[in-house]
Design an enzyme around this catalytic site. Structure first.
Site, PDB file in Angstrom:
ATOM      1  N   LEU A  25     -97.639 -57.896  42.531  1.00 50.97           N
ATOM      2  CA  LEU A  25     -98.046 -58.756  43.631  1.00 50.97           C
ATOM      3  C   LEU A  25     -98.609 -57.814  44.668  1.00 50.97           C
ATOM      4  CD1 LEU A  25     -95.738 -61.699  43.829  1.00 50.97           C
ATOM      5  CD2 LEU A  25     -98.287 -61.716  42.867  1.00 50.97           C
ATOM      6  N   GLY A  26     -97.542 -56.493  44.676  1.00 48.81           N
ATOM      7  CA  GLY A  26     -97.859 -55.693  45.722  1.00 48.81           C
ATOM      8  C   GLY A  26     -96.981 -54.296  45.566  1.00 48.81           C
ATOM      9  N   GLN A  27     -97.154 -53.205  46.303  1.00 49.72           N
ATOM     10  CA  GLN A  27     -96.515 -51.838  46.089  1.00 49.72           C
ATOM     11  C   GLN A  27     -96.312 -51.379  47.326  1.00 49.72           C
ATOM     12  OE1 GLN A  27     -98.988 -50.011  42.991  1.00 49.72           O
ATOM     13  NE2 GLN A  27     -97.057 -49.809  41.836  1.00 49.72           N
ATOM     14  N   GLY A  28     -95.090 -50.660  47.517  1.00 49.11           N
ATOM     15  CA  GLY A  28     -94.735 -49.814  48.832  1.00 49.11           C
ATOM     16  C   GLY A  28     -94.497 -48.721  48.548  1.00 49.11           C
ATOM     17  N   PHE A  30     -91.579 -47.144  48.371  1.00 48.15           N
ATOM     18  CA  PHE A  30     -90.361 -47.009  47.220  1.00 48.15           C
ATOM     19  C   PHE A  30     -90.101 -48.238  46.569  1.00 48.15           C
ATOM     20  CE2 PHE A  30     -88.550 -47.632  51.453  1.00 48.15           C
ATOM     21  CZ  PHE A  30     -87.381 -48.690  51.253  1.00 48.15           C
ATOM     22  N   GLU A  32     -91.968 -51.928  44.275  1.00 46.53           N
ATOM     23  CA  GLU A  32     -92.942 -52.748  43.595  1.00 46.53           C
ATOM     24  C   GLU A  32     -92.714 -54.032  43.749  1.00 46.53           C
ATOM     25  OE1 GLU A  32     -95.668 -52.258  39.772  1.00 46.53           O
ATOM     26  OE2 GLU A  32     -93.648 -51.509  40.000  1.00 46.53           O
ATOM     27  N   VAL A  33     -93.669 -55.143  43.883  1.00 47.43           N
ATOM     28  CA  VAL A  33     -93.255 -56.567  43.942  1.00 47.43           C
ATOM     29  C   VAL A  33     -93.956 -57.143  42.845  1.00 47.43           C
ATOM     30  CG1 VAL A  33     -93.178 -58.826  45.266  1.00 47.43           C
ATOM     31  CG2 VAL A  33     -92.636 -56.778  46.317  1.00 47.43           C
ATOM     32  N   LYS A  48     -88.471 -58.159  43.215  1.00 47.04           N
ATOM     33  CA  LYS A  48     -88.865 -56.716  44.273  1.00 47.04           C
ATOM     34  C   LYS A  48     -88.108 -55.526  43.466  1.00 47.04           C
ATOM     35  CE  LYS A  48     -89.220 -54.833  48.898  1.00 47.04           C
ATOM     36  NZ  LYS A  48     -88.853 -55.181  50.331  1.00 47.04           N
ATOM     37  N   ASP A 138     -90.576 -55.953  61.540  1.00 46.86           N
ATOM     38  CA  ASP A 138     -91.829 -55.867  60.684  1.00 46.86           C
ATOM     39  C   ASP A 138     -92.797 -57.153  60.452  1.00 46.86           C
ATOM     40  OD1 ASP A 138     -94.024 -54.612  59.632  1.00 46.86           O
ATOM     41  OD2 ASP A 138     -93.348 -54.275  57.642  1.00 46.86           O
TER      42      ASP A 138
END
Length: 293
Positions: A25-28, A30, A32-33, A48, A138
């Protein structure tokens, strides 16, 4: 040592057997979701995956600790934490309708009645955080998720922090278009006051369809933020206009608290007309929570 290896294998086997990873669904930086299927309860969850590198350890520990302490209808629920070697897995509630940013982009902007409803739910979530000495740091449309009933859920506490009385922060964090002006200064800032500014940007985005501060360059956006240079279009109702203007005040000490915002006509009148939001979680997540002590 042998016990440690056995525990490691047991946690990994349980994770592999109970959760079937489906898609990213997404990556940051450090993390990954992923969307996952929880086999015992036949329901979808979000996992997560956090890489436990030393320089990120304090952020990861803070996120896990804070999420464990949260219990609110408008905040994404943490069901289970699994530590395997240098990786931490956070198993969380899945909000099936995606994030608020995509919802706004699809529609162009929200009808004011929907914007009021969702914004009030977000206010309740942030008020709960502030009442429990937590600054989110955030708040943005991408971190607001919508469940199957269309209710807002505040998520992603990766930058959040516990706040002791009079505590200030000095690190720069957040997303440029939402940044409060004090983040660009040299003095320490109040994390809860930056949350209030974030809410002002979010409300503007919801009813207008674009950010209040926008330019072709980072420097231009920063300059607009520092001057609080924005214009609310005339189609925005006066009660919403008043809240936006009150939230986007340059001086953080002059911004209202969540409690004060709750007494504004935009919120007070909307809540008086609306039935109370259910605080009950769905049956599947309840079963999941019980099955994962």
């Amino acid at each position: 040592m042998e016990q440690g290896r056995e525990a490691h294998c047991s946690a990994e086997e349980t994770l592999t057997a109970d959760y079937k990873m489906m898609m990213t669904l997404g990556q940051g930086q450090f993390s990954e979701v992923k969307l996952a299927f929880h086999v015992p309860t036949v329901s979808c969850v979000v996992v997560k995956i956090l890489r436990n590198k030393k320089k990120y350890a304090s952020f990861i520990n803070s996120e896990v600790s804070i999420m464990k302490s949260l219990a609110h209808a408008n905040i994404i629920k943490l069901f289970h934490v699994v530590h395997i070697g240098e990786t931490t897995y956070l198993v969380m509630e899945h909000a099936s309708e995606g994030d608020l940013l995509h919802h706004i982009l699809e529609l162009g902007s929200l009808e004011e009645s929907e914007a009021r409803r969702l914004f009030i739910q977000i206010l309740h979530a942030v008020q709960y955080c502030h009442d429990n000495s937590i600054a989110h740091r955030d708040i943005k449309a991408g971190n607001i998720l919508l469940d199957c009933r269309g209710n807002a859920k505040l998520g992603d506490f990766g930058l959040s922090a516990k706040v002791i009385p009079e505590q200030k922060f000095s690190d720069f964090c957040g997303t440029l278009y939402y940044c409060a002006p004090e983040l660009f200064g040299e003095e320490a800032y109040d994390g809860r006051a930056t949350d209030i500014w974030n809410l002002g940007v979010l409300l503007f985005l919801m009813v207008v369809g674009h950010f209040p501060f926008r330019d072709s360059s980072v420097a231009g956006v920063k300059q607009q933020i520092l001057a609080a240079n924005f214009k609310v279009p005339p189609h925005v109702s006066i009660d919403i206009f008043n809240v936006i203007v009150e939230l986007l005040v340059i001086n953080p000490g002059r911004r209202p608290t969540i409690g004060q915002i709750m007494r504004r006509p935009m919120v007070r009148n909307s809540e008086a007309r609306s039935p109370p939001t259910s605080t009950q979680l769905s049956q599947a997540p309840q079963a999941l929570a019980l099955s994962r002590p």
